[in-house]
Scaffold this active site. Sequence first.
Site, PDB file in Angstrom:
ATOM      1  N   MET A 188       0.854  -1.195   0.000  1.00 26.66           N
ATOM      2  CA  MET A 188       0.000   0.000   0.000  1.00 26.66           C
ATOM      3  C   MET A 188       0.893   1.249   0.000  1.00 26.66           C
ATOM      4  O   MET A 188       0.477   2.321   0.447  1.00 26.66           O
ATOM      5  CB  MET A 188      -0.932   0.000   1.215  1.00 26.66           C
ATOM      6  CG  MET A 188      -1.897  -1.192   1.175  1.00 26.66           C
ATOM      7  SD  MET A 188      -3.460  -0.883   1.981  1.00 26.66           S
ATOM      8  CE  MET A 188      -2.921  -0.618   3.636  1.00 26.66           C
ATOM      9  N   GLY A 189       2.115   1.118  -0.508  1.00 29.03           N
ATOM     10  CA  GLY A 189       3.015   2.265  -0.588  1.00 29.03           C
ATOM     11  C   GLY A 189       3.567   2.644   0.770  1.00 29.03           C
ATOM     12  O   GLY A 189       3.605   1.807   1.679  1.00 29.03           O
ATOM     13  N   HIS A 199       9.289  -3.475   3.461  1.00 31.20           N
ATOM     14  CA  HIS A 199       8.822  -3.756   2.100  1.00 31.20           C
ATOM     15  C   HIS A 199      10.001  -4.103   1.184  1.00 31.20           C
ATOM     16  O   HIS A 199       9.918  -4.997   0.352  1.00 31.20           O
ATOM     17  CB  HIS A 199       8.137  -2.523   1.498  1.00 31.20           C
ATOM     18  CG  HIS A 199       6.896  -2.097   2.205  1.00 31.20           C
ATOM     19  ND1 HIS A 199       6.839  -0.949   2.966  1.00 31.20           N
ATOM     20  CD2 HIS A 199       5.661  -2.649   2.269  1.00 31.20           C
ATOM     21  CE1 HIS A 199       5.627  -0.817   3.459  1.00 31.20           C
ATOM     22  NE2 HIS A 199       4.889  -1.838   3.070  1.00 31.20           N
ATOM     23  N   GLU A 227       5.865 -11.920   7.449  1.00 31.25           N
ATOM     24  CA  GLU A 227       5.319 -12.739   8.541  1.00 31.25           C
ATOM     25  C   GLU A 227       4.907 -11.894   9.735  1.00 31.25           C
ATOM     26  O   GLU A 227       4.267 -12.381  10.652  1.00 31.25           O
ATOM     27  CB  GLU A 227       6.359 -13.790   8.971  1.00 31.25           C
ATOM     28  CG  GLU A 227       6.512 -14.876   7.933  1.00 31.25           C
ATOM     29  CD  GLU A 227       7.581 -15.905   8.250  1.00 31.25           C
ATOM     30  OE1 GLU A 227       8.257 -15.768   9.288  1.00 31.25           O
ATOM     31  OE2 GLU A 227       7.755 -16.825   7.440  1.00 31.25           O
ATOM     32  N   MET A 271      11.257  -4.703  13.469  1.00 30.11           N
ATOM     33  CA  MET A 271      11.247  -3.422  12.751  1.00 30.11           C
ATOM     34  C   MET A 271       9.819  -3.036  12.397  1.00 30.11           C
ATOM     35  O   MET A 271       9.017  -3.878  11.996  1.00 30.11           O
ATOM     36  CB  MET A 271      12.068  -3.530  11.468  1.00 30.11           C
ATOM     37  CG  MET A 271      13.542  -3.508  11.720  1.00 30.11           C
ATOM     38  SD  MET A 271      14.414  -3.363  10.143  1.00 30.11           S
ATOM     39  CE  MET A 271      16.076  -3.697  10.700  1.00 30.11           C
TER      40      MET A 271
HETATM   41  O1  PAF Z   1      -0.097  -5.645   3.787  1.00 31.46           O
HETATM   42  C1  PAF Z   1      -0.530  -4.745   3.031  1.00 31.46           C
HETATM   43  O2  PAF Z   1       0.144  -3.759   2.764  1.00 31.46           O
HETATM   44  C2  PAF Z   1      -1.933  -4.873   2.436  1.00 31.46           C
HETATM   45  O3  PAF Z   1      -2.815  -5.455   3.326  1.00 31.46           O
HETATM   46  C3  PAF Z   1      -1.954  -5.617   1.074  1.00 31.46           C
HETATM   47  C4  PAF Z   1      -1.516  -7.054   1.209  1.00 31.46           C
HETATM   48  C5  PAF Z   1      -1.041  -4.895   0.080  1.00 31.46           C
HETATM   49  C6  PAF Z   1      -3.373  -5.613   0.498  1.00 31.46           C
HETATM   50  O4  PAF Z   1      -3.855  -4.323   0.303  1.00 31.46           O
END
Ligand code: PAF
Length: 283
Positions: A31-32, A38, A149, A185
């Site tokens: 979701m940015g 990420h 996780e 983190m």
């Molecule tokens: O974990 C997230 O950022 C969101 O729940 C996902 C998996 C991108 C779905 O919108």
Amino acid sequence: MDICRSKTGIRRAIATMRAAGAERIGFVPTMGALHEGHLSLVRMAKARGDRVVVSVFVNPTQFEDPADLAKYPRDDARDLDLLRAEGVDAVFLPGVEEMYPEGAQTIVETTTLSKVLIGALRPGHFRGVATVVTKLFNIVGPDFAVFGEKDYQQLAVIRTMVRDLDMPVEILGHPILRETDGLAMSSRNVRLDPAHRAEATVLSRALDRAEALAARPVTAEELQAEIALTLAEAPAAEVETIDIQDAATLADLSGALERPAVILLAVRFGPVLLIDNRVVTPA
Ligand code: PAF
């Protein structure tokens, strides 16, 4: 790096990858507001596949509170710079109308898993996640997808959905990233004041002790009591939940631990709610 705002565009970019011989396309939905967590998912996808696609979409259907959705941080330019630096091949960056055209009425839901734990506190949240992830899998058609996780219940929902609906996508979980002192983190850690930051290491300490305890015959209640005792070492820690659940189904566990269990912690330090988890396998 291809940047695609439409479903047609990303499908075309992926068809080009396949035509050029890509055999294993990895996908990281986000979701940015990207952070190190990420980027570690992206690196895992790069290591396991020959192309990596990332989506950046703040999914409105997983928010109950419109105020939370409105204040969700968005910085596409920064996210794209970070993804470019990681060598991502394509980014899918759709708008809400592209993902949910007028009249959309189909949902995907794991009927039991989505209603327990976080799902009980946030009804509709996991329905929104399962629906958007299904749509993203259908649009991107990846060979595998990577999820953290840290969001244990989300990962369980997605694994269950993929199994139940025979989706041809392999789901990989990325282990929780930790600071050198053990704190998981999180973008929330910067909001801890120095005293709370020092005390917050108690979460991983409690999980370490519980894991050691589970190496001998133990009951779920004993594990819970040991964790509560450890958490009490941090005077500022306000415990919200210490859940001991079946690692696969997230069903409540009681009595002797006989199968893999997940310990899910939610502990507040002042205004900051921290979560952490650990899967423990009984002796
Ligand atoms: O974990 C997230 O950022 C969101 O729940 C996902 C998996 C991108 C779905 O919108």
